[in-house]
Design a protein around this motif. Sequence first.
Motif, PDB file in Angstrom:
ATOM      1  N   ARG A 125      42.279  24.514  31.769  1.00  0.00           N
ATOM      2  CA  ARG A 125      41.358  23.844  31.328  1.00  0.00           C
ATOM      3  C   ARG A 125      41.445  22.581  31.287  1.00  0.00           C
ATOM      4  NH1 ARG A 125      42.094  26.890  26.218  1.00  0.00           N
ATOM      5  NH2 ARG A 125      43.919  25.781  25.720  1.00  0.00           N
ATOM      6  N   GLN A 126      42.623  21.807  31.878  1.00  0.00           N
ATOM      7  CA  GLN A 126      42.761  20.364  32.272  1.00  0.00           C
ATOM      8  C   GLN A 126      42.098  20.167  33.497  1.00  0.00           C
ATOM      9  OE1 GLN A 126      46.896  19.843  31.744  1.00  0.00           O
ATOM     10  NE2 GLN A 126      46.885  19.209  29.571  1.00  0.00           N
ATOM     11  N   LEU A 127      42.487  21.372  34.599  1.00  0.00           N
ATOM     12  CA  LEU A 127      41.826  21.048  35.692  1.00  0.00           C
ATOM     13  C   LEU A 127      40.290  21.375  35.721  1.00  0.00           C
ATOM     14  CD1 LEU A 127      44.219  23.341  37.942  1.00  0.00           C
ATOM     15  CD2 LEU A 127      43.976  20.827  38.309  1.00  0.00           C
ATOM     16  N   VAL A 128      39.693  22.088  34.932  1.00  0.00           N
ATOM     17  CA  VAL A 128      38.115  22.109  34.802  1.00  0.00           C
ATOM     18  C   VAL A 128      37.762  20.858  34.384  1.00  0.00           C
ATOM     19  CG1 VAL A 128      36.555  23.556  33.862  1.00  0.00           C
ATOM     20  CG2 VAL A 128      38.186  24.559  34.802  1.00  0.00           C
ATOM     21  N   GLN A 129      38.391  20.356  33.112  1.00  0.00           N
ATOM     22  CA  GLN A 129      37.825  19.181  32.490  1.00  0.00           C
ATOM     23  C   GLN A 129      37.964  17.943  33.610  1.00  0.00           C
ATOM     24  OE1 GLN A 129      39.898  18.763  28.908  1.00  0.00           O
ATOM     25  NE2 GLN A 129      38.831  20.277  27.635  1.00  0.00           N
ATOM     26  N   ALA A 130      39.065  18.033  34.129  1.00  0.00           N
ATOM     27  CA  ALA A 130      39.228  16.778  35.316  1.00  0.00           C
ATOM     28  C   ALA A 130      38.262  16.946  36.307  1.00  0.00           C
ATOM     29  CB  ALA A 130      40.663  16.857  35.859  1.00  0.00           C
ATOM     30  N   ALA A 131      37.828  18.056  36.685  1.00  0.00           N
ATOM     31  CA  ALA A 131      36.928  18.307  37.754  1.00  0.00           C
ATOM     32  C   ALA A 131      35.496  18.076  37.256  1.00  0.00           C
ATOM     33  CB  ALA A 131      36.841  19.698  38.265  1.00  0.00           C
ATOM     34  N   GLU A 142      40.339  21.911  46.955  1.00  0.00           N
ATOM     35  CA  GLU A 142      41.291  21.160  46.140  1.00  0.00           C
ATOM     36  C   GLU A 142      41.688  22.060  44.904  1.00  0.00           C
ATOM     37  OE1 GLU A 142      41.649  16.646  47.960  1.00  0.00           O
ATOM     38  OE2 GLU A 142      40.387  17.126  46.286  1.00  0.00           O
ATOM     39  N   LEU A 143      40.667  22.244  44.272  1.00  0.00           N
ATOM     40  CA  LEU A 143      40.717  22.870  43.141  1.00  0.00           C
ATOM     41  C   LEU A 143      41.464  24.389  43.320  1.00  0.00           C
ATOM     42  CD1 LEU A 143      40.405  22.917  39.920  1.00  0.00           C
ATOM     43  CD2 LEU A 143      38.007  23.583  40.164  1.00  0.00           C
ATOM     44  N   SER A 144      40.788  25.111  44.274  1.00  0.00           N
ATOM     45  CA  SER A 144      41.338  26.469  44.349  1.00  0.00           C
ATOM     46  C   SER A 144      42.598  26.514  44.708  1.00  0.00           C
ATOM     47  CB  SER A 144      40.217  27.034  45.662  1.00  0.00           C
ATOM     48  OG  SER A 144      40.617  28.050  46.027  1.00  0.00           O
ATOM     49  N   ALA A 145      42.942  25.264  45.713  1.00  0.00           N
ATOM     50  CA  ALA A 145      44.297  25.369  46.174  1.00  0.00           C
ATOM     51  C   ALA A 145      45.490  25.149  45.157  1.00  0.00           C
ATOM     52  CB  ALA A 145      44.644  24.109  47.174  1.00  0.00           C
ATOM     53  N   ARG A 146      45.070  24.207  44.053  1.00  0.00           N
ATOM     54  CA  ARG A 146      45.876  24.093  42.807  1.00  0.00           C
ATOM     55  C   ARG A 146      45.706  25.577  41.897  1.00  0.00           C
ATOM     56  NH1 ARG A 146      44.958  18.191  40.216  1.00  0.00           N
ATOM     57  NH2 ARG A 146      45.716  16.850  41.918  1.00  0.00           N
ATOM     58  N   MET A 147      44.765  26.062  42.028  1.00  0.00           N
ATOM     59  CA  MET A 147      44.818  27.363  41.102  1.00  0.00           C
ATOM     60  C   MET A 147      45.777  28.257  41.879  1.00  0.00           C
ATOM     61  SD  MET A 147      41.278  27.547  39.573  1.00  0.00           S
ATOM     62  CE  MET A 147      40.610  26.764  38.067  1.00  0.00           C
ATOM     63  N   GLU A 148      45.639  28.128  43.462  1.00  0.00           N
ATOM     64  CA  GLU A 148      46.536  29.163  43.947  1.00  0.00           C
ATOM     65  C   GLU A 148      47.919  29.045  43.770  1.00  0.00           C
ATOM     66  OE1 GLU A 148      45.960  31.993  45.588  1.00  0.00           O
ATOM     67  OE2 GLU A 148      43.774  31.912  45.221  1.00  0.00           O
ATOM     68  N   ARG A 149      48.100  27.635  43.834  1.00  0.00           N
ATOM     69  CA  ARG A 149      49.831  27.320  43.482  1.00  0.00           C
ATOM     70  C   ARG A 149      50.303  27.753  41.957  1.00  0.00           C
ATOM     71  NH1 ARG A 149      48.785  22.208  46.532  1.00  0.00           N
ATOM     72  NH2 ARG A 149      48.058  21.539  44.324  1.00  0.00           N
ATOM     73  N   MET A 150      49.254  27.679  41.044  1.00  0.00           N
ATOM     74  CA  MET A 150      49.396  28.054  39.737  1.00  0.00           C
ATOM     75  C   MET A 150      49.734  29.356  39.777  1.00  0.00           C
ATOM     76  SD  MET A 150      47.153  25.463  37.316  1.00  0.00           S
ATOM     77  CE  MET A 150      47.181  26.434  35.990  1.00  0.00           C
ATOM     78  N   ASP A 151      48.774  29.925  40.225  1.00  0.00           N
ATOM     79  CA  ASP A 151      49.119  31.831  40.383  1.00  0.00           C
ATOM     80  C   ASP A 151      50.308  32.082  40.901  1.00  0.00           C
ATOM     81  OD1 ASP A 151      46.652  32.339  39.345  1.00  0.00           O
ATOM     82  OD2 ASP A 151      45.758  32.654  41.298  1.00  0.00           O
ATOM     83  N   GLY A 167      45.246  40.263  47.694  1.00  0.00           N
ATOM     84  CA  GLY A 167      44.743  39.263  48.619  1.00  0.00           C
ATOM     85  C   GLY A 167      43.885  38.217  48.122  1.00  0.00           C
ATOM     86  N   GLN A 168      43.486  38.420  46.810  1.00  0.00           N
ATOM     87  CA  GLN A 168      42.486  37.457  46.212  1.00  0.00           C
ATOM     88  C   GLN A 168      43.055  36.574  45.062  1.00  0.00           C
ATOM     89  OE1 GLN A 168      39.059  39.807  45.200  1.00  0.00           O
ATOM     90  NE2 GLN A 168      38.419  40.159  47.233  1.00  0.00           N
ATOM     91  N   SER A 169      42.582  35.555  44.774  1.00  0.00           N
ATOM     92  CA  SER A 169      43.021  34.451  43.597  1.00  0.00           C
ATOM     93  C   SER A 169      42.188  35.378  42.469  1.00  0.00           C
ATOM     94  CB  SER A 169      42.374  33.347  43.952  1.00  0.00           C
ATOM     95  OG  SER A 169      42.621  32.507  42.536  1.00  0.00           O
ATOM     96  N   ARG A 170      42.925  35.226  41.384  1.00  0.00           N
ATOM     97  CA  ARG A 170      42.559  35.625  40.020  1.00  0.00           C
ATOM     98  C   ARG A 170      41.557  34.613  39.580  1.00  0.00           C
ATOM     99  NH1 ARG A 170      47.668  35.818  36.197  1.00  0.00           N
ATOM    100  NH2 ARG A 170      48.939  35.157  37.924  1.00  0.00           N
ATOM    101  N   TRP A 171      41.344  33.531  40.118  1.00  0.00           N
ATOM    102  CA  TRP A 171      40.554  32.468  39.407  1.00  0.00           C
ATOM    103  C   TRP A 171      39.096  32.327  40.373  1.00  0.00           C
ATOM    104  CZ3 TRP A 171      42.833  30.960  35.460  1.00  0.00           C
ATOM    105  CH2 TRP A 171      44.047  31.203  35.427  1.00  0.00           C
ATOM    106  N   PRO A 172      38.126  32.429  39.657  1.00  0.00           N
ATOM    107  CA  PRO A 172      36.799  32.312  40.548  1.00  0.00           C
ATOM    108  C   PRO A 172      36.568  30.838  41.048  1.00  0.00           C
ATOM    109  CG  PRO A 172      36.477  32.010  37.882  1.00  0.00           C
ATOM    110  CD  PRO A 172      37.873  32.317  38.311  1.00  0.00           C
ATOM    111  N   GLU A 173      35.730  30.900  42.178  1.00  0.00           N
ATOM    112  CA  GLU A 173      35.719  29.638  42.875  1.00  0.00           C
ATOM    113  C   GLU A 173      34.286  29.362  42.585  1.00  0.00           C
ATOM    114  OE1 GLU A 173      36.981  29.601  46.742  1.00  0.00           O
ATOM    115  OE2 GLU A 173      38.559  31.131  46.358  1.00  0.00           O
TER     116      GLU A 173
END
Length: 173
Positions: A125-131, A142-151, A167-173
């Motif tokens: 939520r913080q990342l989405v609100q910041a974006a 950058e948002l996708s890269a941060r989410m990948e690191r969190m994953d 091989g896919q992120s669980r976060w939608p892009e």
Amino acid sequence: QNIAQAALRPRFSPELLNLRRIQAMLAKQKNYGDAQQKKLIADEMEARELAKFNTQHQGKVLAMEDKLLFKQQHELEALSKRVHGGRTEHNRQRQTDLQRILQRYQNVKKALEKQQTKEMAVKERQLVQAARAGTGVLTAAELSARMERMDAVMDDRKGFDSVSTTGQSRWPE
């Protein structure tokens, strides 16, 4: 020891003892022929009485051995039952302890997963609100890269590889 020796000494009959006394008196009177006859009769009687005594003694010994073996067998069975009962109780207690430890592990695991899920949702939520707010200039990459690191961090916490199986992120892009 004296009692054991007394038990092993036969008690001769009064007739045999009387024959031995007569034999001794005839020998004192120097009537050796009659003393010899009494001695032969007394020896035969003594042999019969000794054989009878030995047979009775062997019977008593065998009866005592049987009684002792019977007693020991019952003691062994009782001890065996006690050991078996103790072993069964020990295994039951061990199984109960194992179940308790497994339940505790499951509870701790669920609590940690719940806590990590909450933390992940807050960070997302913080990342989405910041974006959305534009406070930080984050590109989609950058948002996708941060989410990948969190994953990757979450997967490491759960004990999985940092790369998902698809091989896919669980976060939608």
